[in-house]
Design a protein around this motif. Sequence first.
Motif, PDB file in Angstrom:
ATOM      1  N   GLY A 282       0.824  -1.211   0.000  1.00  0.00           N
ATOM      2  CA  GLY A 282       0.000   0.000   0.000  1.00  0.00           C
ATOM      3  C   GLY A 282       0.850   1.251   0.000  1.00  0.00           C
ATOM      4  N   ASP A 283       1.900   1.279   0.825  1.00  0.00           N
ATOM      5  CA  ASP A 283       2.812   2.426   0.851  1.00  0.00           C
ATOM      6  C   ASP A 283       3.468   2.634  -0.504  1.00  0.00           C
TER       7      ASP A 283
ATOM      8  N   LYS B   9       2.381   1.654  -3.426  1.00  0.00           N
ATOM      9  CA  LYS B   9       1.393   2.078  -4.422  1.00  0.00           C
ATOM     10  C   LYS B   9       1.061   3.567  -4.263  1.00  0.00           C
ATOM     11  N   ARG B  10       0.910   4.027  -3.010  1.00  0.00           N
ATOM     12  CA  ARG B  10       0.631   5.453  -2.784  1.00  0.00           C
ATOM     13  C   ARG B  10       1.780   6.327  -3.280  1.00  0.00           C
ATOM     14  N   ALA B  11       3.014   5.884  -3.007  1.00  0.00           N
ATOM     15  CA  ALA B  11       4.178   6.645  -3.469  1.00  0.00           C
ATOM     16  C   ALA B  11       4.212   6.684  -4.993  1.00  0.00           C
TER      17      ALA B  11
ATOM     18  N   LEU C 156       1.652   6.363  -7.118  1.00  0.00           N
ATOM     19  CA  LEU C 156       0.571   7.197  -7.639  1.00  0.00           C
ATOM     20  C   LEU C 156       0.858   8.681  -7.431  1.00  0.00           C
ATOM     21  N   THR C 157       1.449   9.021  -6.298  1.00  0.00           N
ATOM     22  CA  THR C 157       1.811  10.418  -6.040  1.00  0.00           C
ATOM     23  C   THR C 157       2.859  10.869  -7.050  1.00  0.00           C
TER      24      THR C 157
ATOM     25  N   GLN D 251       8.899  10.986  -2.270  1.00  0.00           N
ATOM     26  CA  GLN D 251       8.066   9.891  -2.763  1.00  0.00           C
ATOM     27  C   GLN D 251       8.909   8.821  -3.445  1.00  0.00           C
TER      28      GLN D 251
END
Length: 123
Positions: free
Chosen positions: A36-37, A39-41, A43-44, A72
């Motif tokens: 999850g971390d 993926k968030r990085a 996408l950011t 990121q």
Amino acid sequence: MADEATRTAFLEIQASMIDLTGKLKQVQTQMRNKEGDRKRAYLTLEELRPLPEDTNTYKFLLEPKSVLEAEQEQKFKDSEAIIASLQTSKENLEKKIAEVENSLRELLQQEPGIARQIMSMSM
């Protein structure tokens, strides 16, 4: 005496299996969190890359895009490294679980009476 030794061996195998299964679940949870971390990085970063270099962005305070982008990218790389390490741990735990299962099978083949005792305990 053989029954007591077999019973002790079974209880040790059972305790080992419970311990290893718990550790495996913990590693799997950590992997999901790091995925999850990561993926968030990612996408950011995908949102930041098209912006002009002189764009100020918000994290908590107004910061240059390059600062947020660098953070990121580092999060993404760190997450990937941790995931790789956790994957190795997961594979090792799965091997140990397989070894414990084999030990249990061998024990049950050597002492068929223990299987009946186990079944009588679980009912």
